[in-house]
Design an enzyme around this catalytic site. Structure first.
Site, PDB file in Angstrom:
ATOM      1  N   ILE A  16       0.688  -1.193   0.013  1.00 57.05           N
ATOM      2  CA  ILE A  16       0.248  -0.098  -0.006  1.00 57.05           C
ATOM      3  C   ILE A  16       0.781   1.346  -0.139  1.00 57.05           C
ATOM      4  CG2 ILE A  16      -1.668   1.439   1.335  1.00 57.05           C
ATOM      5  CD1 ILE A  16      -2.793  -1.390   2.418  1.00 57.05           C
ATOM      6  N   ASP A  66      13.119   2.952  11.068  1.00 55.54           N
ATOM      7  CA  ASP A  66      12.272   1.888  12.059  1.00 55.54           C
ATOM      8  C   ASP A  66      11.330   2.532  12.827  1.00 55.54           C
ATOM      9  OD1 ASP A  66      11.281  -0.011  13.821  1.00 55.54           O
ATOM     10  OD2 ASP A  66      13.243  -0.882  14.573  1.00 55.54           O
ATOM     11  N   ARG A 128       3.077  11.902  16.310  1.00 55.66           N
ATOM     12  CA  ARG A 128       3.654  12.926  17.221  1.00 55.66           C
ATOM     13  C   ARG A 128       4.655  13.825  16.475  1.00 55.66           C
ATOM     14  NH1 ARG A 128       6.953  11.738  22.717  1.00 55.66           N
ATOM     15  NH2 ARG A 128       8.581  10.933  21.210  1.00 55.66           N
ATOM     16  N   TYR A 174      -3.275  -8.264  16.196  1.00 52.13           N
ATOM     17  CA  TYR A 174      -3.667  -7.125  14.838  1.00 52.13           C
ATOM     18  C   TYR A 174      -5.074  -6.503  15.110  1.00 52.13           C
ATOM     19  CZ  TYR A 174      -3.578  -5.518  10.051  1.00 52.13           C
ATOM     20  OH  TYR A 174      -3.779  -4.776   8.891  1.00 52.13           O
ATOM     21  N   LYS A 178      -4.829  -2.344  15.496  1.00 52.95           N
ATOM     22  CA  LYS A 178      -5.435  -1.392  14.686  1.00 52.95           C
ATOM     23  C   LYS A 178      -6.685  -0.580  15.321  1.00 52.95           C
ATOM     24  CE  LYS A 178      -2.761  -2.201  11.085  1.00 52.95           C
ATOM     25  NZ  LYS A 178      -1.957  -1.049  10.275  1.00 52.95           N
ATOM     26  N   THR A 233      -1.429  -7.567  -1.158  1.00 50.28           N
ATOM     27  CA  THR A 233       0.116  -6.896  -0.834  1.00 50.28           C
ATOM     28  C   THR A 233       0.886  -8.313  -0.665  1.00 50.28           C
ATOM     29  OG1 THR A 233      -0.317  -6.389   1.146  1.00 50.28           O
ATOM     30  CG2 THR A 233      -0.770  -4.765  -0.278  1.00 50.28           C
TER      31      THR A 233
HETATM   32  N1  LIG Z   1      -2.633  -5.697   3.171  1.00 46.71           N
HETATM   33  C1  LIG Z   1      -3.832  -5.786   3.822  1.00 46.71           C
HETATM   34  O1  LIG Z   1      -4.720  -6.526   3.624  1.00 46.71           O
HETATM   35  C2  LIG Z   1      -4.189  -4.451   4.788  1.00 46.71           C
HETATM   36  C3  LIG Z   1      -5.556  -4.264   5.053  1.00 46.71           C
HETATM   37  C4  LIG Z   1      -5.731  -3.189   5.883  1.00 46.71           C
HETATM   38  C5  LIG Z   1      -4.442  -2.797   6.405  1.00 46.71           C
HETATM   39  N2  LIG Z   1      -3.432  -2.802   6.035  1.00 46.71           N
HETATM   40  C6  LIG Z   1      -2.367  -1.977   6.835  1.00 46.71           C
HETATM   41  O2  LIG Z   1      -1.761  -1.213   5.449  1.00 46.71           O
HETATM   42  C7  LIG Z   1      -0.434  -1.025   5.821  1.00 46.71           C
HETATM   43  C8  LIG Z   1       0.576  -1.457   4.791  1.00 46.71           C
HETATM   44  O3  LIG Z   1       0.369  -2.804   4.534  1.00 46.71           O
HETATM   45  P1  LIG Z   1       0.802  -3.613   3.259  1.00 46.71           P
HETATM   46  O4  LIG Z   1      -0.234  -4.732   3.308  1.00 46.71           O
HETATM   47  O5  LIG Z   1       1.075  -2.702   2.351  1.00 46.71           O
HETATM   48  O6  LIG Z   1       1.988  -4.447   3.921  1.00 46.71           O
HETATM   49  P2  LIG Z   1       3.524  -4.862   3.351  1.00 46.71           P
HETATM   50  O7  LIG Z   1       4.090  -5.839   4.146  1.00 46.71           O
HETATM   51  O8  LIG Z   1       3.321  -4.956   1.829  1.00 46.71           O
HETATM   52  O9  LIG Z   1       4.262  -3.289   3.440  1.00 46.71           O
HETATM   53  C9  LIG Z   1       4.505  -2.933   4.665  1.00 46.71           C
HETATM   54  C10 LIG Z   1       5.796  -2.148   4.687  1.00 46.71           C
HETATM   55  O10 LIG Z   1       6.162  -1.591   6.051  1.00 46.71           O
HETATM   56  C11 LIG Z   1       7.586  -1.877   6.462  1.00 46.71           C
HETATM   57  N3  LIG Z   1       8.012  -1.777   7.769  1.00 46.71           N
HETATM   58  C12 LIG Z   1       7.663  -2.992   8.472  1.00 46.71           C
HETATM   59  N4  LIG Z   1       8.126  -2.768   9.916  1.00 46.71           N
HETATM   60  C13 LIG Z   1       8.668  -1.381   9.714  1.00 46.71           C
HETATM   61  C14 LIG Z   1       9.395  -0.768  10.829  1.00 46.71           C
HETATM   62  N5  LIG Z   1       9.310  -1.398  12.119  1.00 46.71           N
HETATM   63  N6  LIG Z   1       9.629   0.670  10.293  1.00 46.71           N
HETATM   64  C15 LIG Z   1       9.573   0.949   9.061  1.00 46.71           C
HETATM   65  N7  LIG Z   1       8.975   0.218   8.104  1.00 46.71           N
HETATM   66  C16 LIG Z   1       8.425  -0.917   8.174  1.00 46.71           C
HETATM   67  C17 LIG Z   1       8.066  -3.169   5.468  1.00 46.71           C
HETATM   68  O11 LIG Z   1       9.288  -3.116   5.242  1.00 46.71           O
HETATM   69  C18 LIG Z   1       7.014  -2.752   4.222  1.00 46.71           C
HETATM   70  O12 LIG Z   1       7.772  -2.315   3.137  1.00 46.71           O
HETATM   71  C19 LIG Z   1      -0.194  -1.711   7.231  1.00 46.71           C
HETATM   72  O13 LIG Z   1      -0.301  -1.030   8.493  1.00 46.71           O
HETATM   73  C20 LIG Z   1      -1.088  -2.590   7.397  1.00 46.71           C
HETATM   74  O14 LIG Z   1      -1.499  -3.374   8.589  1.00 46.71           O
HETATM   75  C21 LIG Z   1      -3.349  -3.905   5.144  1.00 46.71           C
END
Ligand SMILES: NC(=O)c1ccc[n+]([C@@H]2O[C@H](COP(=O)([O-])OP(=O)(O)OC[C@H]3O[C@@H](n4cnc5c(N)ncnc54)[C@H](O)[C@@H]3O)[C@@H](O)[C@H]2O)c1
Length: 297
Positions: A16, A66, A128, A174, A178, A233
């Site tokens: 995303i 991080d 923040r 989770y 959230k 994703t």
């Molecule tokens: N994919 C889904 O179904 C979904 C649904 C609802 C919400 N979300 C939320 O959307 C957001 C993005 O999810 P996504 O599906 O794109 O996941 P993804 O795993 O494709 O991408 C997540 C990114 O966050 C980075 N990351 C992880 N830990 C980190 C840290 N400590 N510091 C900095 N970067 C860090 C990873 O390296 C990765 O690039 C997340 O918060 C997820 O919970 C995802």
């Protein structure tokens, strides 16, 4: 969408966050800092968005962050303000899924703590630090054509989940993380409209006791979160590896018969960043293709 300023995108190396970087670049952002724990992935995103950006002086950089570490977040925000001079949009997508799927009676405490660290502490620290940076920057007109919309110092969009509103089974870590992201967003975007009882007034600060709008909204900063359902994703690919039969179960529960696309989430993020949503703050916008309508939580 009238996107024109500078954006910080955490989690921009994948899924995303990556889709948000593309959408922002394609809609006219002047610059993007792609911040991720995966620096190589962030650099790949930078190369890709430079190729699609429409702003003639578009600039993009990658930085390792991080989000669960206070110093790391502070350094990234300070790099952003040094690089671009301001933060117009903060899109916080960095996050992790649960590593296990269990009922509460056997749920893993280390996994629970890990999700709180990354998803909750991360959202708190980024919101923040960005709020402080935005508060210190000059306001800009929200929209040149509509002066009545006032001025803005910036917009924050956090990635929450449909799990901020409902509880999916066997995902206590989770769901909890959230729900907390929605709580941080609502608090950061908060408007206080009540008057505390007189006896309590002395304990409240002067803004609060006068019943005025406080926190970010009084500084022209809007804060919202997007609450998507299962989105196609790499995070979901990993979850499918942990939970046997998950893919089929997910599709069965989706009224549209498919997962959400990361570009569809990015469209909602763009809307929340843009002046089109200038009266929207403190919301958790559900985008679940109707999924939660059929779930009782
Ligand atoms: N994919 C889904 O179904 C979904 C649904 C609802 C919400 N979300 C939320 O959307 C957001 C993005 O999810 P996504 O599906 O794109 O996941 P993804 O795993 O494709 O991408 C997540 C990114 O966050 C980075 N990351 C992880 N830990 C980190 C840290 N400590 N510091 C900095 N970067 C860090 C990873 O390296 C990765 O690039 C997340 O918060 C997820 O919970 C995802």
């Amino acid at each position: 969408m009238d996107i024109s300023g500078y954006a910080l995108v955490t989690g921009g190396a994948s899924g995303i966050g990556k889709a948000c970087c593309h959408a922002l670049a394609q809609e006219g952002a002047s610059g993007i800092l792609v911040a991720d724990i995966n620096l190589d992935g962030a650099k790949d995103t930078v190369a890709a968005i430079r190729a699609v950006a429409v702003h003639p002086e578009f600039r993009a950089e990658a930085i390792r962050v991080d989000v669960s570490q206070e110093d790391s977040v502070r350094d990234a925000i300070s790099h952003m303000t040094g690089l671009f001079g301001r933060i117009d949009y903060s899109v916080h997508c960095a996050g992790v899924p649960g590593g296990t799927s269990d009922p509460i009676s056997t749920a893993s405490f280390p996994d629970f703590k890990r999700l709180l660290e990354v998803n909750v502490h991360g959202t708190f620290l980024v919101t923040r630090a960005v709020s402080a940076a935005m508060k210190a920057q000059d306001p800009k007109p929200v929209h040149a054509k509509y002066p009545e919309r006032g001025t803005s110092r910036g917009v924050i969009v956090n990635l929450a989940s449909v799990s901020s509103h409902i509880c999916l089974p066997n995902m206590v870590q989770y769901n909890t993380s959230k729900h907390a992201v929605l709580g941080i967003t609502k608090t950061a975007g908060m408007v206080v409209t009540f008057r505390p009882p007189p006896l309590l007034t002395a304990d409240f600060d002067s803004d609060l006791s006068s019943g005025l709008a406080i926190d970010n909204v009084s500084h022209g900063i809007r804060v919202n979160c997007v609450c998507p359902t299962w989105t196609d994703t790499p995070m979901i690919t990993r979850a499918m590896e942990v939970v046997p039969g998950l893919e089929q179960r997910l599709l069965t529960g989706m009224p549209m018969g498919r997962l959400c696309r990361p570009e569809e989430v990015a469209d909602t993020v763009l809307y929340l960043c843009s002046p089109r949503s200038s009266f929207t703050t403190g919301t958790g916008m559900i985008m679940d293709g109707g999924m939660s309508l059929s779930i009782k939580s």
